[in-house]
Design an enzyme around this catalytic site. Structure first.
Site, PDB file in Angstrom:
ATOM      1  N   SER A 135       0.581  -0.997   0.417  1.00 56.61           N
ATOM      2  CA  SER A 135       0.020  -0.496   0.271  1.00 56.61           C
ATOM      3  C   SER A 135       0.887   0.963  -0.200  1.00 56.61           C
ATOM      4  O   SER A 135       1.783   1.686   0.637  1.00 56.61           O
ATOM      5  CB  SER A 135      -1.385   0.087   1.063  1.00 56.61           C
ATOM      6  OG  SER A 135      -1.644   1.275   1.757  1.00 56.61           O
ATOM      7  N   LYS A 161      -1.454  -1.129  -4.192  1.00 57.97           N
ATOM      8  CA  LYS A 161      -2.485  -0.264  -3.818  1.00 57.97           C
ATOM      9  C   LYS A 161      -1.826   0.982  -3.664  1.00 57.97           C
ATOM     10  O   LYS A 161      -0.927   1.182  -3.037  1.00 57.97           O
ATOM     11  CB  LYS A 161      -2.551  -0.905  -2.864  1.00 57.97           C
ATOM     12  CG  LYS A 161      -3.655  -0.020  -2.072  1.00 57.97           C
ATOM     13  CD  LYS A 161      -4.318  -0.820  -0.895  1.00 57.97           C
ATOM     14  CE  LYS A 161      -4.820  -0.064   0.232  1.00 57.97           C
ATOM     15  NZ  LYS A 161      -4.770  -1.056   0.960  1.00 57.97           N
ATOM     16  N   LYS A 163      -2.423   4.864  -3.210  1.00 57.09           N
ATOM     17  CA  LYS A 163      -3.815   6.080  -2.247  1.00 57.09           C
ATOM     18  C   LYS A 163      -4.521   7.031  -2.666  1.00 57.09           C
ATOM     19  O   LYS A 163      -3.258   7.582  -3.241  1.00 57.09           O
ATOM     20  CB  LYS A 163      -2.704   6.092  -0.411  1.00 57.09           C
ATOM     21  CG  LYS A 163      -2.657   5.145   0.390  1.00 57.09           C
ATOM     22  CD  LYS A 163      -4.001   4.159   0.826  1.00 57.09           C
ATOM     23  CE  LYS A 163      -3.888   3.616   2.405  1.00 57.09           C
ATOM     24  NZ  LYS A 163      -5.294   3.515   2.879  1.00 57.09           N
ATOM     25  N   ASP A 188      -7.162   2.290  -2.717  1.00 54.45           N
ATOM     26  CA  ASP A 188      -7.665   2.811  -1.889  1.00 54.45           C
ATOM     27  C   ASP A 188      -7.804   4.303  -1.270  1.00 54.45           C
ATOM     28  O   ASP A 188      -7.054   5.339  -0.772  1.00 54.45           O
ATOM     29  CB  ASP A 188      -7.119   2.020  -0.644  1.00 54.45           C
ATOM     30  CG  ASP A 188      -8.059   2.045   0.840  1.00 54.45           C
ATOM     31  OD1 ASP A 188      -8.820   3.060   0.485  1.00 54.45           O
ATOM     32  OD2 ASP A 188      -7.133   1.508   1.830  1.00 54.45           O
ATOM     33  N   GLU A 213     -10.897   0.398  -2.965  1.00 54.03           N
ATOM     34  CA  GLU A 213     -11.654  -0.124  -2.452  1.00 54.03           C
ATOM     35  C   GLU A 213     -11.657   1.216  -1.234  1.00 54.03           C
ATOM     36  O   GLU A 213     -11.439   2.485  -1.349  1.00 54.03           O
ATOM     37  CB  GLU A 213      -9.649   0.428  -1.003  1.00 54.03           C
ATOM     38  CG  GLU A 213     -10.416  -0.615  -0.173  1.00 54.03           C
ATOM     39  CD  GLU A 213      -8.506  -1.389   0.770  1.00 54.03           C
ATOM     40  OE1 GLU A 213      -8.015  -1.358   0.224  1.00 54.03           O
ATOM     41  OE2 GLU A 213      -8.558  -1.419   1.537  1.00 54.03           O
ATOM     42  N   ASP A 238     -13.331  -1.990   3.558  1.00 52.43           N
ATOM     43  CA  ASP A 238     -12.523  -2.430   4.158  1.00 52.43           C
ATOM     44  C   ASP A 238     -13.352  -1.420   5.007  1.00 52.43           C
ATOM     45  O   ASP A 238     -14.007  -2.077   6.347  1.00 52.43           O
ATOM     46  CB  ASP A 238     -11.501  -0.610   3.457  1.00 52.43           C
ATOM     47  CG  ASP A 238     -10.083  -0.788   4.831  1.00 52.43           C
ATOM     48  OD1 ASP A 238     -10.670  -1.163   5.963  1.00 52.43           O
ATOM     49  OD2 ASP A 238      -9.452  -0.057   4.742  1.00 52.43           O
ATOM     50  N   LYS A 262      -9.546  -7.600   8.018  1.00 50.78           N
ATOM     51  CA  LYS A 262      -8.191  -6.245   9.271  1.00 50.78           C
ATOM     52  C   LYS A 262      -8.739  -7.543  10.694  1.00 50.78           C
ATOM     53  O   LYS A 262     -10.065  -6.924  10.855  1.00 50.78           O
ATOM     54  CB  LYS A 262      -8.433  -5.533   9.035  1.00 50.78           C
ATOM     55  CG  LYS A 262      -7.839  -4.409   8.482  1.00 50.78           C
ATOM     56  CD  LYS A 262      -7.195  -3.258   7.974  1.00 50.78           C
ATOM     57  CE  LYS A 262      -7.028  -2.247   6.730  1.00 50.78           C
ATOM     58  NZ  LYS A 262      -7.140  -0.868   6.863  1.00 50.78           N
ATOM     59  N   GLY A 290      -3.999  -3.836   5.400  1.00 50.07           N
ATOM     60  CA  GLY A 290      -3.486  -3.667   7.073  1.00 50.07           C
ATOM     61  C   GLY A 290      -3.679  -2.278   8.108  1.00 50.07           C
ATOM     62  O   GLY A 290      -3.863  -1.542   7.616  1.00 50.07           O
TER      63      GLY A 290
END
Ligand code: OSB
Ligand code: MG
Length: 378
Positions: A135, A161, A163, A188, A213, A238, A262, A290
């Site tokens: 990420s 991934k 952000k 995400d 996400e 998420d 998670k 994570g």
């Protein structure tokens, strides 16, 4: 087993580099560790709440308080069969999944040590090697993001991934996709958009993303379902998923086609196991998210990810990407193929560097069943 004592510790660790998401930037991580003692052995869990209530509502201080005032008193001195009894004892306490998970995961660790089994085996996991992704935080420039992607692709990670947030999305993504046409890529947003952005988000369909996400509000499955109906990119939830009922509701209403699990957010291993089993039955891929964990949380994530529902690479990556020195030995390492070999020794499969934990500790409370319920040590 009889729960004789529970130690709460807060450690401070500094990330090697700041990590920026749509809800803020973190570099100094305050981490809660929980050690549960029973029958002469102990197990460790890691709280995954962040410092502020900006990812979900829990924080390190709310988890500490809930553990001290409500969770620990319900289990201390109790005779239990095993970790599956913990969620039952905690059922009257609503929400606060991250606080509960710190304890529940520690009891799973303890039981796996008691039985002489690797934790993943105690959980029913079957994979010997798990696929890993990374990420990547929001970067100041596109060139910096390209350089980070290059580094992680070269290291072997199987999924990248990024952000994103409004203004830091489509331009970066187009450039990353142009330079890396073949990689498995996802994004995400951590709830940075609204349904009014649907046309904007629809442009992402051209990027061949594995998933998008949590673009919308943390608690809004309804709008995610409306968005999913308008875009081709699979949505992954998420923040919205705190238990298996949420997972089933989201899948049945079409709010997502992928689920991020998670451990902290869902209250521990038992619920994580239930969610992945439901999703496997529904044909919905899950993967392990994570929370910038230290080694204990990371080891729990690895064990969890060996279960058959975990189909896509998780955000479970090498200790050295985060920390100068982790709290476990050996540290988590990733192969050039972007996998982690699941350790086969009993318990977490990693030694806990208790001396290092001691050095990093800024607060410690020991709660004992007898003769007093709490004694503040430090
Ligand atoms: O949304 O997955 C998230 C970190 C903190 C809070 C929320 C998230 C994340 C990450 C980092 O994406 C994953 C990791 O590398 O541990
Ligand atoms: Mg996320």
């Amino acid at each position: 087993m009889k729960i004789e004592r529970i130690d709460l510790r807060e450690i401070h660790m500094r990330l090697r580099a700041p990590f920026e998401t749509s809800f803020g930037t973190m570099q100094n991580r305050r981490i809660l560790l929980l050690q549960v003692h029973a029958d002469g052995i102990s197990g460790w869990g890691e709280g995954t709440a962040t410092e502020g209530p900006f990812y979900i509502s829990e924080t390190i201080d709310t988890t500490w308080m809930m553990l001290r005032d409500f969770i620990i008193p319900r289990v201390l001195g109790k005779q239990i069969e095993g970790p599956r009894d913990v969620p039952e004892l905690l059922r009257p306490i609503r929400g606060n999944e991250m606080a509960k998970a710190a304890l529940e995961t520690a009891v799973w660790h303890l039981e796996s040590v008691a039985r002489g089994l690797p934790l993943h085996q105690a959980l029913g996991g079957t994979l010997q090697e798990i696929p890993c992704g990374v990420s990547l935080g929001i970067q100041t420039t596109i060139d910096r993001m390209l350089a980070m992607v290059e580094r992680e692709v070269s290291a072997g990670y199987q999924r990248i991934k990024l952000k994103i947030k409004p203004g830091k999305d489509i331009a970066v993504l187009r450039e990353v996709r142009r330079r890396f046409p073949k990689i498995r890529l996802s994004v995400d947003a951590n709830s940075a958009y609204t349904l009014a952005d649907a046309n904007h988000l629809k442009q992402f369909d051209e990027l061949d993303l594995l998933m998008m996400e949590q673009p919308l509000e943390w608690d809004d499955m309804h709008d995610h379902a409306r968005l999913q109906a308008q875009i081709a990119t699979p949505l992954c939830l998420d923040e919205s998923i705190h238990n298996s009922r949420h997972a089933r509701a989201a899948v049945e209403m079409g709010a997502c086609r992928v689920v991020n699990i998670k451990l902290g957010r869902v209250g521990g291993h038992a619920e994580a196991t239930r969610i992945q089993a439901y999703c496997a039955g529904a044909g919905v891929p899950v993967w392990c998210g994570g929370m910038i964990e230290a080694g204990i949380g990371r080891a729990h994530n690895i064990a969890m990810s060996t279960q058959p529902g975990f189909i896509w690479p998780g955000d479970v990556s090498a200790s050295q990407r985060y920390w100068e020195e982790d709290i476990i030995e050996p540290e988590v390492e990733v192969t050039p193929q972007g996998t982690i070999h699941v350790p086969q020794s009993p318990g977490l499969g990693y030694e806990i560097r208790e001396r290092r934990i001691h050095e990093l500790t800024v607060r410690h409370e020991s709660h004992s069943a007898l003769p007093e319920s709490a004694a503040v040590l430090k």
